[in-house]
Design a protein around this motif. Structure first.
Motif, PDB file in Angstrom:
ATOM      1  N   SER A   2       0.927  -1.221   0.125  1.00  0.00           N
ATOM      2  CA  SER A   2      -0.132  -0.010   0.514  1.00  0.00           C
ATOM      3  C   SER A   2       1.363   1.300   0.102  1.00  0.00           C
ATOM      4  O   SER A   2       0.829   2.764   0.636  1.00  0.00           O
ATOM      5  CB  SER A   2      -0.973  -0.024   1.126  1.00  0.00           C
ATOM      6  OG  SER A   2       0.018  -0.143   2.635  1.00  0.00           O
ATOM      7  N   SER A 505      -2.696  -2.624  -0.769  1.00  0.00           N
ATOM      8  CA  SER A 505      -2.789  -1.949  -1.723  1.00  0.00           C
ATOM      9  C   SER A 505      -4.011  -0.793  -2.647  1.00  0.00           C
ATOM     10  O   SER A 505      -4.003   0.226  -2.456  1.00  0.00           O
ATOM     11  CB  SER A 505      -1.682  -1.500  -2.862  1.00  0.00           C
ATOM     12  OG  SER A 505      -2.353  -3.140  -3.857  1.00  0.00           O
ATOM     13  N   SER A 507      -8.268  -0.278  -1.812  1.00  0.00           N
ATOM     14  CA  SER A 507      -9.179  -0.379  -0.884  1.00  0.00           C
ATOM     15  C   SER A 507     -10.832  -1.166  -1.304  1.00  0.00           C
ATOM     16  O   SER A 507     -11.626  -1.100  -0.448  1.00  0.00           O
ATOM     17  CB  SER A 507      -9.734   1.347  -0.515  1.00  0.00           C
ATOM     18  OG  SER A 507     -10.345   1.588  -1.958  1.00  0.00           O
ATOM     19  N   THR A 532      -5.193  -0.123   4.565  1.00  0.00           N
ATOM     20  CA  THR A 532      -5.139   0.318   2.902  1.00  0.00           C
ATOM     21  C   THR A 532      -4.456   1.718   3.761  1.00  0.00           C
ATOM     22  O   THR A 532      -5.083   2.813   4.517  1.00  0.00           O
ATOM     23  CB  THR A 532      -6.430   1.121   2.407  1.00  0.00           C
ATOM     24  OG1 THR A 532      -6.537  -0.691   1.440  1.00  0.00           O
ATOM     25  CG2 THR A 532      -4.901   1.754   1.160  1.00  0.00           C
ATOM     26  N   ASP A 534      -2.780   5.082   2.307  1.00  0.00           N
ATOM     27  CA  ASP A 534      -3.629   6.398   1.435  1.00  0.00           C
ATOM     28  C   ASP A 534      -2.586   7.327   1.829  1.00  0.00           C
ATOM     29  O   ASP A 534      -2.737   8.455   2.604  1.00  0.00           O
ATOM     30  CB  ASP A 534      -4.956   6.747   1.614  1.00  0.00           C
ATOM     31  CG  ASP A 534      -5.647   7.620   0.131  1.00  0.00           C
ATOM     32  OD1 ASP A 534      -4.532   7.192  -0.788  1.00  0.00           O
ATOM     33  OD2 ASP A 534      -6.292   8.083   0.170  1.00  0.00           O
TER      34      ASP A 534
END
Length: 645
Positions: A2, A505, A507, A532, A534
């Motif tokens: 991610s 990685s 959602s 995840t 972000d």
């Protein structure tokens, strides 16, 4: 994993970027701090810029018209490129307080990324960032060499010691990085203030003795220079531009101090000091007889001082170049960190060297690569004059790209009418383009080096970004919806105590690590969190907006931790603020499951095979997700998977 970010249409709220400096501090205090950290690169240019114009690859006559022409060019270049283009215009184009090519790309991409040619602007910004790495290799080499060469002005017999001393200082500089620069940084501002004051005083003394040099303020003498020499004057631009190297760095470092303090530092102190020194060098050359002028032009910066003060000046200049090099190296760390967070560089081992200053980081791979490159440069080019041929092309290339991005900014982001934007852009494009074109003539003499570094870096950055995008697309094609998986798995697997966090990685969909775990171990933890990380296209995310989660029932949760591209992605600390996600996270009863992908050759590759091999090599050599996300070492399980791209 991610670490590859998405560029969302709406970003969470953010906190003001500090880079280790509080914007609540007084404007004057921040302005003083900026003098020590930001202006070292452009501040040490007087050591070689004026000299190279006359004794470089295309020597000029040492007479009054040529000296006035060169000084006038330096003055107006500094005014147009640094003062107007960067300090006055581009510093208004901040991405939530941060500057630099990558921040400008993030700012622009929010407005035009979906347009037909939006990808061109993004690639231009990435290439400008790539050129910075070539600049960050040459700057320490030429700066330290030019200062140590001052010893030959004190005693010509010291020539044989110049390279060993310079190499010793440079190696020490890179070894010092692992300890961090917080303590050393406290000395930067006082030393640089002394340095700027001294060089201004030396220049002012010469101007008082030869006030005729002030005629160079008239742009007529810059224009007349081209009428005198034509093509030779154009070639001289390749050396004149050395006076404004470091201008892009001013924009990149804006987030550390803010535009107000940096403008105060530049207009109120740094620019006047630099101009006094340049005008003083010109006044000295005009005032000397031809024979003495020919000797002084070999090192006009040090000849400004009387003999008894030249050795102290060498020491002061060496310390100043040491500081300038430190700032460039720190800039390389910062740019690399941004590029990692924005998905252009694979994960690297990043160490924070200060408990209080978030901007103080150390990246071993970048540090040692720069050190090797700098040593090779010094041993290959031998002196600062030879290095000057390689210097400038990376800077002018980045500045020209910034001008093109500025045009996109005017029309695409600021919504200027094209008839307002066009004249402004054309002026800067003509100036910056002329400098870049003049530097292209130096490619055979050494200009190829920063271009080569820039192209290699650009290839690696774009290959990684493209490869990650393809890999995520391939994985999402076969991803099982989480809702379906949760319903089918709740009664088909044994539930065991504890929490399992599966890093993802994307959602959406089920992570491959979760599928492999239930396939091989036949168990599920009481609480299963699909997490995840972000990375937003803003420098900092408000801590209150850090976490979001969705309760999917039966002990399944999907969670997202939001970070800015200037922040450290510390997952355990982030989880402490996510108590609503099924209760508090106890690290002693939490296991992290990671996927490690192995690439397979595809019948229909998404990019050429040679680029796939480069991407596979980058993937194998990227830092562990465990280290990157600061996961507890004894709570991590890695499960492998194979992916075709």
């Amino acid at each position: 994993m991610s670490d590859t970010p998405a560029l969302p249409s709406a970003s969470p709220a953010h906190q003001p970027p500090t880079g280790g400096h509080s914007h609540n501090a007084s404007k004057k205090a921040l302005a003083v701090g900026a003098i020590g950290v930001v202006f070292g690169d452009i501040g040490t240019s007087p050591l070689y810029a004026f000299r190279e114009t006359f004794v470089g690859p295309h020597p000029l006559a040492l007479d009054t018209p040529h000296v006035l022409g060169v000084i006038s060019l330096i003055f107006w270049s500094m005014t147009l490129v640094v003062s107007i283009q960067y300090v006055s215009i581009l510093m208004r184009a901040d991405n939530k307080g941060q500057g630099g090519s990558l921040a400008l790309v993030a700012l622009i991409s929010r407005s035009i990324s979906k347009s037909k040619y939006g990808w061109v602007a993004i690639l231009l910004g990435v290439f400008a960032t790539s050129l910075f790495y070539g600049d960050s290799m040459i700057t320490p080499a030429i700066s330290v060499l030019s200062a140590v060469e001052g010893l030959t002005v004190v005693d010509p017999g010291l020539q044989r010691f110049v390279i060993p001393i310079a190499l010793g200082l440079l190696v020490f500089l890179f070894v010092l990085q692992r300890r961090g620069t917080a303590k050393v940084g406290a000395l930067f501002a006082p030393v640089m203030i002394i340095y700027f004051t001294v060089i201004a005083g030396m220049g002012l003394w010469q101007i008082v003795n030869m006030p005729e040099i002030l005629w160079a303020l008239n742009p007529y003498y810059a224009i007349n220079f081209f009428f005198l020499d034509g093509w030779l004057a154009f070639l001289a631009l390749g050396s004149v531009v050395l006076a404004v190297t470091g201008s892009e760095a001013l924009y990149s470092d804006m987030g550390h101090f803010g535009r107000g303090p940096m403008r105060l530092s530049w207009f109120g102190f740094v620019m006047p000091c630099l101009l006094l020194n340049y005008f003083g060098q010109g006044a000295m050359i005009i005032s000397l007889p031809p024979e003495q002028a020919a000797e002084a032009i070999q090192s006009p910066f040090f000849f400004l001082a009387s003999e008894e003060y030249r050795l102290p000046l060498v020491f002061l200049a060496t310390v100043a170049t040491f500081i300038a090099s430190q700032a460039v190296i720190s800039g390389a760390f910062s740019i690399t960190h941004q590029a990692i967070q924005m998905g252009y560089i694979p994960r690297l081992n990043i160490r924070h060297t200060s408990e209080t200053e978030g901007g103080q980081i150390y990246i071993p791979a970048v540090n040692w690569a720069l050190m090797v490159a700098v040593i090779i440069l010094v041993l290959t080019f031998q002196n600062s004059s030879n290095l000057a041929s390689a210097y400038g092309i990376a800077v002018t290339g980045a500045v020209t790209i910034d001008t093109l991005l500025m045009a996109v900014l005017f029309v695409g982001v600021w919504k200027w009418k094209w008839w307002y934007a066009l004249p402004v852009v054309l002026v800067f494009l003509i100036v910056d383009g002329a400098y870049f074109a003049a530097n292209l003539t130096k490619v055979p003499q050494g200009g190829w080096f920063p271009l080569m570094v820039g192209f290699v870096a650009f290839l690696l950055l774009t290959t990684w970004a493209r490869g990650r995008k393809l890999m995520r697309e391939r994985m999402s094609e076969h991803a099982l919806p989480m809702e379906i998986f949760a319903k089918s798995a709740k009664n088909s697997a044994l539930r065991v105590p504890g929490t399992a966090i599966f890093m993802a990685s994307s959602s959406s969909g089920v992570p491959s690590a979760l599928l492999h775990n239930i396939k091989h171990n036949k168990v599920l933890h009481e609480r299963v969190v699909i997490l995840t990380v972000d990375i937003q296209d803003v420098p900092y995310v408000d801590p209150d907006m850090r976490c979001e989660y969705t309760d999917m029932g039966d002990g399944f949760y999907r969670a997202v931790l939001h970070y800015g591209f200037m922040e450290e992605t510390n997952v355990p600390i982030g989880l402490k603020k996510m108590e609503r996600c099924g209760g508090e996270f106890d690290m002693m009863h939490t296991s992290f499951f990671l996927s490690r992908q192995t690439l397979l050759a595809s019948d229909k590759p998404g990019m050429p095979i040679w680029r796939e091999k480069i991407f596979a090599w980058l993937l194998r050599n990227s830092a562990s997700a465990m280290d990157f996300f600061k996961l507890p070492t004894n709570r991590v399980v890695e499960l492998g998977s194979q992916v075709e791209i």
